[in-house]
Write a protein that holds these residues in place. Structure first.
Motif, PDB file in Angstrom:
ATOM      1  N   ASN A  51       0.860  -1.186   0.000  1.00  0.00           N
ATOM      2  CA  ASN A  51       0.000   0.000   0.000  1.00  0.00           C
ATOM      3  C   ASN A  51       0.897   1.237   0.000  1.00  0.00           C
ATOM      4  OD1 ASN A  51      -2.190   1.680   0.117  1.00  0.00           O
ATOM      5  ND2 ASN A  51      -2.851   1.078   2.176  1.00  0.00           N
ATOM      6  N   PRO A  52       1.547   1.516  -1.142  1.00  0.00           N
ATOM      7  CA  PRO A  52       2.562   2.583  -1.167  1.00  0.00           C
ATOM      8  C   PRO A  52       1.952   3.968  -1.059  1.00  0.00           C
ATOM      9  CG  PRO A  52       2.169   1.758  -3.369  1.00  0.00           C
ATOM     10  CD  PRO A  52       1.381   0.868  -2.446  1.00  0.00           C
ATOM     11  N   MET A  53       2.824   4.909  -0.756  1.00  0.00           N
ATOM     12  CA  MET A  53       2.410   6.311  -0.703  1.00  0.00           C
ATOM     13  C   MET A  53       2.019   6.777  -2.102  1.00  0.00           C
ATOM     14  SD  MET A  53       2.771   7.296   2.483  1.00  0.00           S
ATOM     15  CE  MET A  53       2.972   9.064   2.508  1.00  0.00           C
ATOM     16  N   PRO A  54       1.058   7.713  -2.229  1.00  0.00           N
ATOM     17  CA  PRO A  54       0.722   8.248  -3.555  1.00  0.00           C
ATOM     18  C   PRO A  54       1.928   8.937  -4.175  1.00  0.00           C
ATOM     19  CG  PRO A  54      -0.302   9.549  -1.805  1.00  0.00           C
ATOM     20  CD  PRO A  54       0.258   8.318  -1.156  1.00  0.00           C
ATOM     21  N   THR A  55       2.001   8.895  -5.488  1.00  0.00           N
ATOM     22  CA  THR A  55       3.215   9.349  -6.175  1.00  0.00           C
ATOM     23  C   THR A  55       3.402  10.862  -6.138  1.00  0.00           C
ATOM     24  OG1 THR A  55       1.983   9.330  -8.257  1.00  0.00           O
ATOM     25  CG2 THR A  55       3.280   7.377  -7.735  1.00  0.00           C
ATOM     26  N   PHE A  56       2.414  11.617  -5.655  1.00  0.00           N
ATOM     27  CA  PHE A  56       2.652  13.066  -5.554  1.00  0.00           C
ATOM     28  C   PHE A  56       3.502  13.417  -4.335  1.00  0.00           C
ATOM     29  CE2 PHE A  56      -1.502  12.509  -3.374  1.00  0.00           C
ATOM     30  CZ  PHE A  56      -1.197  13.032  -2.131  1.00  0.00           C
ATOM     31  N   VAL A  57       3.721  12.458  -3.440  1.00  0.00           N
ATOM     32  CA  VAL A  57       4.545  12.722  -2.265  1.00  0.00           C
ATOM     33  C   VAL A  57       5.977  13.018  -2.713  1.00  0.00           C
ATOM     34  CG1 VAL A  57       5.480  11.765  -0.131  1.00  0.00           C
ATOM     35  CG2 VAL A  57       3.100  11.300  -0.782  1.00  0.00           C
ATOM     36  N   SER A  94      -7.715  -2.209   1.463  1.00  0.00           N
ATOM     37  CA  SER A  94      -7.299  -3.569   1.809  1.00  0.00           C
ATOM     38  C   SER A  94      -5.996  -3.883   1.103  1.00  0.00           C
ATOM     39  CB  SER A  94      -8.381  -4.578   1.414  1.00  0.00           C
ATOM     40  OG  SER A  94      -7.922  -5.900   1.584  1.00  0.00           O
ATOM     41  N   ALA A  95      -5.091  -4.553   1.837  1.00  0.00           N
ATOM     42  CA  ALA A  95      -3.795  -4.915   1.263  1.00  0.00           C
ATOM     43  C   ALA A  95      -3.821  -6.256   0.564  1.00  0.00           C
ATOM     44  CB  ALA A  95      -2.726  -4.932   2.361  1.00  0.00           C
ATOM     45  N   ILE A  96      -4.940  -6.984   0.662  1.00  0.00           N
ATOM     46  CA  ILE A  96      -4.996  -8.335   0.079  1.00  0.00           C
ATOM     47  C   ILE A  96      -6.035  -8.431  -1.043  1.00  0.00           C
ATOM     48  CG2 ILE A  96      -4.185  -9.443   2.197  1.00  0.00           C
ATOM     49  CD1 ILE A  96      -7.072 -10.112   2.850  1.00  0.00           C
ATOM     50  N   SER A  97      -6.860  -7.425  -1.232  1.00  0.00           N
ATOM     51  CA  SER A  97      -7.839  -7.458  -2.316  1.00  0.00           C
ATOM     52  C   SER A  97      -8.048  -6.047  -2.841  1.00  0.00           C
ATOM     53  CB  SER A  97      -9.175  -8.042  -1.829  1.00  0.00           C
ATOM     54  OG  SER A  97      -9.746  -7.206  -0.835  1.00  0.00           O
ATOM     55  N   SER A  98      -8.507  -5.959  -4.091  1.00  0.00           N
ATOM     56  CA  SER A  98      -8.737  -4.660  -4.718  1.00  0.00           C
ATOM     57  C   SER A  98     -10.213  -4.333  -4.707  1.00  0.00           C
ATOM     58  CB  SER A  98      -8.221  -4.671  -6.162  1.00  0.00           C
ATOM     59  OG  SER A  98      -8.895  -5.650  -6.925  1.00  0.00           O
ATOM     60  N   SER A  99     -10.507  -3.036  -4.872  1.00  0.00           N
ATOM     61  CA  SER A  99     -11.874  -2.553  -4.846  1.00  0.00           C
ATOM     62  C   SER A  99     -12.036  -1.445  -5.874  1.00  0.00           C
ATOM     63  CB  SER A  99     -12.231  -2.028  -3.446  1.00  0.00           C
ATOM     64  OG  SER A  99     -13.463  -1.340  -3.453  1.00  0.00           O
ATOM     65  N   ASP A 100     -13.279  -1.281  -6.377  1.00  0.00           N
ATOM     66  CA  ASP A 100     -13.541  -0.209  -7.332  1.00  0.00           C
ATOM     67  C   ASP A 100     -13.385   1.173  -6.713  1.00  0.00           C
ATOM     68  OD1 ASP A 100     -14.038  -1.979  -9.364  1.00  0.00           O
ATOM     69  OD2 ASP A 100     -16.210  -1.995  -9.086  1.00  0.00           O
ATOM     70  N   ILE A 104      -6.769   5.979  -7.737  1.00  0.00           N
ATOM     71  CA  ILE A 104      -6.185   5.764  -9.071  1.00  0.00           C
ATOM     72  C   ILE A 104      -4.890   6.547  -9.151  1.00  0.00           C
ATOM     73  CG2 ILE A 104      -6.554   6.067 -11.547  1.00  0.00           C
ATOM     74  CD1 ILE A 104      -9.580   5.970 -10.951  1.00  0.00           C
ATOM     75  N   ASP A 105      -3.846   5.892  -9.629  1.00  0.00           N
ATOM     76  CA  ASP A 105      -2.527   6.523  -9.745  1.00  0.00           C
ATOM     77  C   ASP A 105      -1.924   6.071 -11.065  1.00  0.00           C
ATOM     78  OD1 ASP A 105      -0.014   7.662  -9.383  1.00  0.00           O
ATOM     79  OD2 ASP A 105      -0.023   7.279  -7.240  1.00  0.00           O
ATOM     80  N   MET A 106      -1.955   6.965 -12.084  1.00  0.00           N
ATOM     81  CA  MET A 106      -1.524   6.601 -13.431  1.00  0.00           C
ATOM     82  C   MET A 106      -0.612   7.683 -13.994  1.00  0.00           C
ATOM     83  SD  MET A 106      -5.175   5.316 -14.988  1.00  0.00           S
ATOM     84  CE  MET A 106      -4.399   4.572 -16.416  1.00  0.00           C
ATOM     85  N   ALA A 107       0.161   7.307 -15.007  1.00  0.00           N
ATOM     86  CA  ALA A 107       1.080   8.249 -15.647  1.00  0.00           C
ATOM     87  C   ALA A 107       0.768   8.350 -17.124  1.00  0.00           C
ATOM     88  CB  ALA A 107       2.524   7.809 -15.445  1.00  0.00           C
ATOM     89  N   ALA A 108       0.886   9.552 -17.669  1.00  0.00           N
ATOM     90  CA  ALA A 108       0.794   9.755 -19.113  1.00  0.00           C
ATOM     91  C   ALA A 108       2.158   9.489 -19.727  1.00  0.00           C
ATOM     92  CB  ALA A 108       0.342  11.177 -19.421  1.00  0.00           C
ATOM     93  N   SER A 109       2.169   8.865 -20.886  1.00  0.00           N
ATOM     94  CA  SER A 109       3.442   8.518 -21.531  1.00  0.00           C
ATOM     95  C   SER A 109       3.415   8.922 -22.989  1.00  0.00           C
ATOM     96  CB  SER A 109       3.719   7.023 -21.407  1.00  0.00           C
ATOM     97  OG  SER A 109       2.693   6.264 -22.013  1.00  0.00           O
ATOM     98  N   ASP A 110       4.568   9.368 -23.476  1.00  0.00           N
ATOM     99  CA  ASP A 110       4.684   9.813 -24.858  1.00  0.00           C
ATOM    100  C   ASP A 110       6.157   9.793 -25.221  1.00  0.00           C
ATOM    101  OD1 ASP A 110       3.961  10.701 -27.336  1.00  0.00           O
ATOM    102  OD2 ASP A 110       3.636  12.782 -26.760  1.00  0.00           O
ATOM    103  N   VAL A 111       6.461   9.930 -26.525  1.00  0.00           N
ATOM    104  CA  VAL A 111       7.862   9.984 -26.952  1.00  0.00           C
ATOM    105  C   VAL A 111       8.499  11.301 -26.534  1.00  0.00           C
ATOM    106  CG1 VAL A 111       7.539   8.378 -28.856  1.00  0.00           C
ATOM    107  CG2 VAL A 111       7.137  10.817 -29.224  1.00  0.00           C
ATOM    108  N   LYS A 112       7.682  12.312 -26.283  1.00  0.00           N
ATOM    109  CA  LYS A 112       8.157  13.591 -25.761  1.00  0.00           C
ATOM    110  C   LYS A 112       7.808  13.669 -24.286  1.00  0.00           C
ATOM    111  CE  LYS A 112       7.616  16.058 -30.150  1.00  0.00           C
ATOM    112  NZ  LYS A 112       6.981  17.228 -30.836  1.00  0.00           N
ATOM    113  N   PRO A 113       8.453  14.547 -23.535  1.00  0.00           N
ATOM    114  CA  PRO A 113       8.100  14.691 -22.117  1.00  0.00           C
ATOM    115  C   PRO A 113       6.607  14.969 -21.957  1.00  0.00           C
ATOM    116  CG  PRO A 113      10.115  15.886 -22.592  1.00  0.00           C
ATOM    117  CD  PRO A 113       9.606  15.405 -23.910  1.00  0.00           C
TER     118      PRO A 113
END
Length: 516
Positions: A51-57, A94-100, A104-113
């Protein structure tokens, strides 16, 4: 929302630490007292792996937004969204099951920054703008969860770092100032699986808007997008009007506006446009009514009927002045010996008597002060203590008329004969309520000419009321080839000017050429 007795500020509630100094938090401020209403939810299950810290930390948060009853944050390329209805909870339950309901923690990706600079929630999802591309965060499912959320690249247009995209109601307008001049684009999202429709709205004026603008605001209700540069006095506005059907845009035009002072802030709200400007050493906030809501104390009435009556037409109009104030916002003092009225304004008057004007609302008489000092202006030969008036800075509105060509309609589509010899004899205009107007005619190898017209009547029967007509037809003589002259309409007086319709008379000659 969950609450607890605020007398116990050190207790815990569902993992929320109510002690503001725990877990490295800063101490609460004086106005917060001994408790905090807004606080981050602590991790109550798992560890840094499960259960990691959110990536904005540890990163700079550049944007905040709401989507599907969740709070979203942008940090670099990452988009982090809280649990639904729990805006400060960025940990899984929960650390053992996922829930809706997990964050949400996602990254945008592209060939440019793909550093996300701007965010704009829309009906189909959330548009994410980097400086080189446009992405959309969406879901193809009814559930918006870590399993169903996607970030897809939609297009690859440059976006200005300081130019925030705006929602026009059915599309998105964004701009880039990375070239010699600013380009403004309109983006329409058709579906998540299809590329968007992107139209450059500055294509018709490619060298119109400078590349140093840095502020944008809009009113989707009134179909206006205004951009400008903070510290400057020039604004550029895109005016559009959609007819209701698909691809039925009835109006798409640009105009510029020079305001008094230098721009500090601008916004549209409640059917009005507001600016904060710096004029001299003062900051002035002004409200501009997009649809005038006039009253008898700050407007003049044209017509002999009742305002709002469908049979006896009469309408109220405000004077066209910057920094406009009425008698209730000023202080007047009259000197019967000198027959002069001194008016004290709520701001320091700029540029002396050059552009300050006063309009008597009962008869439309326009006065110029004889002297100005600080916040005071002196008007000669008049007692203004019992007269309703409006006063402020005058300005000149300019409208450039286009080059006219003979139109030929074929099968419902328009075509124009640009090769024929077309001599424009006169231009006919239908005026609504209008004050004095100037028609400046210029051209090569000919002397410039100014034609004066006005909707104001010079008749003895109008001496006791505003001398203006509701409608009037005028003709401006030209007698030149259609592409050998320029005509600019200027309205220097502080009165409303309305061009209802226009046409031209002339001679059309095909020079015996056959055109198919």
């Amino acid at each position: 929302a969950q609450h607890q007795n605020r007398d116990d500020a050190d207790s815990n509630l569902l993992g929320r630490s109510m002690n503001p100094t725990s877990n490295g938090r800063v101490s609460n401020t004086a106005w917060q007292g001994t408790f905090l209403d807004n606080y981050w939810v602590d991790r109550v299950v798992g560890d840094a792996n499960s259960n990691p810290m959110p990536t904005f930390v540890g990163k700079a948060i550049s944007n905040l937004f709401f989507v599907r009853n969740r709070l979203g944050l942008i940090a670099g390329e990452q988009t982090i969204i809280s649990q639904p209805a729990d805006y400060f909870n960025f940990f899984v339950g929960s650390a053992i099951s996922s829930s809706d309901s997990d964050p949400i923690d996602m990254a945008a990706s592209d060939v440019k920054p793909a550093i996300i600079r701007h965010v704009l929630p829309i009906q189909k999802g959330v548009m994410l703008f980097s400086e080189a591309a446009q992405f959309m965060l969406f879901t193809e499912s009814e559930q918006f969860s870590p399993k169903t959320a996607q970030i897809k690249k939609m297009s690859a247009y440059d976006t200005g770092r300081d130019l925030i995209p705006v929602d026009t109601g059915t599309s998105i307008v964004f701009a880039t100032n990375k070239s010699s001049y600013t380009k403004v684009f309109e983006l329409i999202v058709q579906s998540e699986s299809a590329p968007p429709v992107v139209v450059e709205q500055t294509r018709v004026v490619p060298e119109y808007i400078p590349n140093d603008i840095n502020d944008v605001c809009n009113s989707s209700t009134n179909g206006l997008v205004t951009i400008g540069k903070l510290g400057s006095n020039t604004l550029y506005t895109y005016k559009y009007f959609d007819g209701g059907g698909q691809n039925q845009r009835q109006q798409s035009s640009w105009y510029s506006w020079e305001i008094e002072g230098n721009l500090v802030h601008q916004l549209y709200t409640g059917g009005n446009y507001f600016t904060v400007t710096k004029q001299g050493s003062e900051w002035i906030i002004q409200r501009y009514e997009l649809v005038v809501s006039s009253s008898s104390t700050r407007s003049y009435t044209v017509g002999t009927g009742t305002v709002g009556s469908p049979t006896a037409i009469s309408r109220q109009f405000e004077c066209c002045l910057d920094n406009m104030v009425d008698r209730s916002q000023t202080t007047e003092s009259y000197n019967s010996t000198t027959n002069k009225t001194t008016i004290t304004y709520p701001y320091t008057i700029q540029n002396g008597t050059t552009n300050l004007r006063l309009v008597e609302l009962a008869d439309g008489n326009v006065r110029t002060p004889s002297s100005v000092s600080g916040t005071q202006a002196v008007y000669d030969d008049v007692d203004l203590t019992s007269i309703n008036f409006a006063t402020g800075y005058k300005y000149t509105m300019e409208l450039g008329l286009p080059t006219y060509y003979f139109g030929m309609t074929q099968e419902g589509s328009g075509r124009y004969d640009s090769d024929a010899d077309l001599r424009i004899h006169r231009i006919n205009l239908q005026l609504g309520i209008s004050g004095p107007m100037e028609f400046h005619l210029t051209g090569p190898q000919t002397a410039d000419h100014i034609h004066y017209e006005s909707g104001i009547l010079n008749d003895i029967s109008t001496l006791n009321k505003v001398p203006s007509q509701l409608y009037r037809h005028i003709s401006i003589p030209v007698y030149r080839k259609n592409d050998k002259y320029d005509m600019t309409v200027k309205i220097p007086a502080p009165f409303t000017a309305t061009l209802v319709a226009g046409s031209w008379d002339g001679r059309y000659n095909t020079r015996r050429h056959v055109r198919k």
